[in-house]
Design an enzyme around this catalytic site. Sequence first.
Site, PDB file in Angstrom:
ATOM      1  N   GLU A  59      -6.171   9.580   9.452  1.00  8.39           N
ATOM      2  CA  GLU A  59      -4.662   9.673  10.204  1.00  8.39           C
ATOM      3  C   GLU A  59      -4.672  10.361  11.234  1.00  8.39           C
ATOM      4  O   GLU A  59      -3.714  10.149  12.004  1.00  8.39           O
ATOM      5  CB  GLU A  59      -3.811   9.893   8.854  1.00  8.39           C
ATOM      6  CG  GLU A  59      -3.773   8.548   7.918  1.00  8.39           C
ATOM      7  CD  GLU A  59      -2.434   8.744   6.927  1.00  8.39           C
ATOM      8  OE1 GLU A  59      -1.764   9.671   6.947  1.00  8.39           O
ATOM      9  OE2 GLU A  59      -2.385   7.855   6.220  1.00  8.39           O
TER      10      GLU A  59
ATOM     11  N   ASP B 131       0.847  -1.138  -0.009  1.00 14.60           N
ATOM     12  CA  ASP B 131      -0.058   0.034   0.052  1.00 14.60           C
ATOM     13  C   ASP B 131       0.845   1.123  -0.027  1.00 14.60           C
ATOM     14  O   ASP B 131       2.050   0.987   0.329  1.00 14.60           O
ATOM     15  CB  ASP B 131      -0.929   0.000   1.273  1.00 14.60           C
ATOM     16  CG  ASP B 131      -1.843   1.259   1.192  1.00 14.60           C
ATOM     17  OD1 ASP B 131      -2.266   1.719   0.413  1.00 14.60           O
ATOM     18  OD2 ASP B 131      -1.698   1.918   2.390  1.00 14.60           O
ATOM     19  N   SER B 132       0.482   2.404  -0.164  1.00 13.73           N
ATOM     20  CA  SER B 132       0.947   3.646  -0.154  1.00 13.73           C
ATOM     21  C   SER B 132       1.593   3.788   1.295  1.00 13.73           C
ATOM     22  O   SER B 132       2.484   4.830   1.498  1.00 13.73           O
ATOM     23  CB  SER B 132       0.140   4.742  -0.571  1.00 13.73           C
ATOM     24  OG  SER B 132      -1.059   4.969   0.080  1.00 13.73           O
TER      25      SER B 132
ATOM     26  N   HIS C 203      -8.344   3.483   3.841  1.00 14.54           N
ATOM     27  CA  HIS C 203      -8.877   4.206   4.938  1.00 14.54           C
ATOM     28  C   HIS C 203     -10.274   4.084   5.289  1.00 14.54           C
ATOM     29  O   HIS C 203     -10.772   4.614   6.509  1.00 14.54           O
ATOM     30  CB  HIS C 203      -8.409   5.528   5.017  1.00 14.54           C
ATOM     31  CG  HIS C 203      -6.896   5.823   4.850  1.00 14.54           C
ATOM     32  ND1 HIS C 203      -6.028   5.176   4.096  1.00 14.54           N
ATOM     33  CD2 HIS C 203      -6.047   6.535   5.893  1.00 14.54           C
ATOM     34  CE1 HIS C 203      -4.817   5.501   4.440  1.00 14.54           C
ATOM     35  NE2 HIS C 203      -4.714   6.347   5.467  1.00 14.54           N
TER      36      HIS C 203
ATOM     37  N   GLY D 289      -2.572   9.379  -3.700  1.00 17.68           N
ATOM     38  CA  GLY D 289      -4.006   9.641  -4.095  1.00 17.68           C
ATOM     39  C   GLY D 289      -4.007  11.091  -4.876  1.00 17.68           C
ATOM     40  O   GLY D 289      -4.983  10.867  -5.969  1.00 17.68           O
TER      41      GLY D 289
ATOM     42  N   CYS E  24     -11.112   2.851  -0.963  1.00 22.91           N
ATOM     43  CA  CYS E  24      -9.705   3.402  -0.569  1.00 22.91           C
ATOM     44  C   CYS E  24      -9.488   2.730   0.826  1.00 22.91           C
ATOM     45  O   CYS E  24     -10.347   2.346   1.824  1.00 22.91           O
ATOM     46  CB  CYS E  24      -9.886   4.825  -0.441  1.00 22.91           C
ATOM     47  SG  CYS E  24      -8.551   5.381   0.552  1.00 22.91           S
TER      48      CYS E  24
ATOM     49  N   CYS F  32      -3.913  -0.933  -2.070  1.00 27.87           N
ATOM     50  CA  CYS F  32      -3.982   0.670  -2.391  1.00 27.87           C
ATOM     51  C   CYS F  32      -4.929   0.915  -3.267  1.00 27.87           C
ATOM     52  O   CYS F  32      -5.000   0.192  -4.543  1.00 27.87           O
ATOM     53  CB  CYS F  32      -2.668   1.180  -2.629  1.00 27.87           C
ATOM     54  SG  CYS F  32      -2.834   2.902  -2.802  1.00 27.87           S
TER      55      CYS F  32
HETATM   56  N1  DGL Z   1      -3.920   4.092   0.220  1.00 30.66           N
HETATM   57  C1  DGL Z   1      -4.481   4.949  -0.609  1.00 30.66           C
HETATM   58  C2  DGL Z   1      -5.533   4.275  -1.535  1.00 30.66           C
HETATM   59  O1  DGL Z   1      -6.277   3.492  -1.138  1.00 30.66           O
HETATM   60  C3  DGL Z   1      -4.912   6.262   0.131  1.00 30.66           C
HETATM   61  C4  DGL Z   1      -3.718   6.948   0.736  1.00 30.66           C
HETATM   62  C5  DGL Z   1      -3.112   7.639  -0.234  1.00 30.66           C
HETATM   63  O2  DGL Z   1      -3.492   8.569  -1.018  1.00 30.66           O
HETATM   64  O3  DGL Z   1      -1.970   7.030  -0.624  1.00 30.66           O
HETATM   65  O4  DGL Z   1      -6.178   4.886  -2.355  1.00 30.66           O
END
Ligand code: DGL
Length: 265
Positions: A151, A10-11, A185, A43, A183, A73
């Site tokens: 976050e 993931d990011s 989160h 994102g 997403c 992600c």
């Molecule tokens: N993990 C990213 C997603 O699911 C969210 C956080 C980001 O923008 O990197 O799109």
Amino acid sequence: MDNRPIGVFDSGLGGLTAVKQLTDVMPAEDIIYFGDTGRVPYGNKSRETIIRYTRDDIGFLLRHNIKLIIAACGTASSVALPHLEDFGVRVIGVLEPACQAALRRSKTGRIGVIGTVGTIKSGKYEQIIRSLDPSAKVFSAACPMFVPLVENGYAESEVARMIAADYLSPLKEEGVDALILGCTHYPLLEGVISDIMGKETELISSGREAACRARELLAEADMLTRAEGPGKCEFFVSDSAEGFAELGGLFLGRTISSDVHRIEI
Ligand code: DGL
């Protein structure tokens, strides 16, 4: 039978929501997680940058002799995966499983999708849903404030409620009865989202659906582990290991007790 670990990337931290689902669905599997915390967020980055970062993330996991890679992600799955080469190891994203689940659970065929700016701009969710069911109606909304709210510990705050109402009211007005949380989160905002959309709207967690799909794929290929479990989880990040361990528990739903390794990507 294949006892090699599953790779997840993931990011940043958010993909731990998918790890939580994976350990629920396949508790005996070992997992190698890479969170690109040094370069998060993805994102709001350009397509070229997201593709380059995603290729790096996959390259890192490939060094760990893994049997399957999950792009947890939403942004990497929608913006980068469709443009990447074959890596010799199966890489799955979160889009197809979520789209299939949404179509299964929607009664009206009116489906909502929320995600980062990159995810929504890619139009990929809409494209996949339409290819599966041309009569479906898809309504999308980018929710760029959701990630920082989660976050920073504001997932259940009044501010979150106000922002969510603003983002979601157009989807509610369109009468969507299944909403894809596109997403990493967003599962942490499920309570707030459900209050706004109403109980009759099905919320589809993309991480949950990807975990179930991964299980199906491994079972079909006879690649599930035969180990007794519970599987081990090893974490790698591209920024502070301490920060990741501290905040990560929120997404994983339990304390991160195993070592977190910082690497250069
Ligand atoms: N993990 C990213 C997603 O699911 C969210 C956080 C980001 O923008 O990197 O799109």
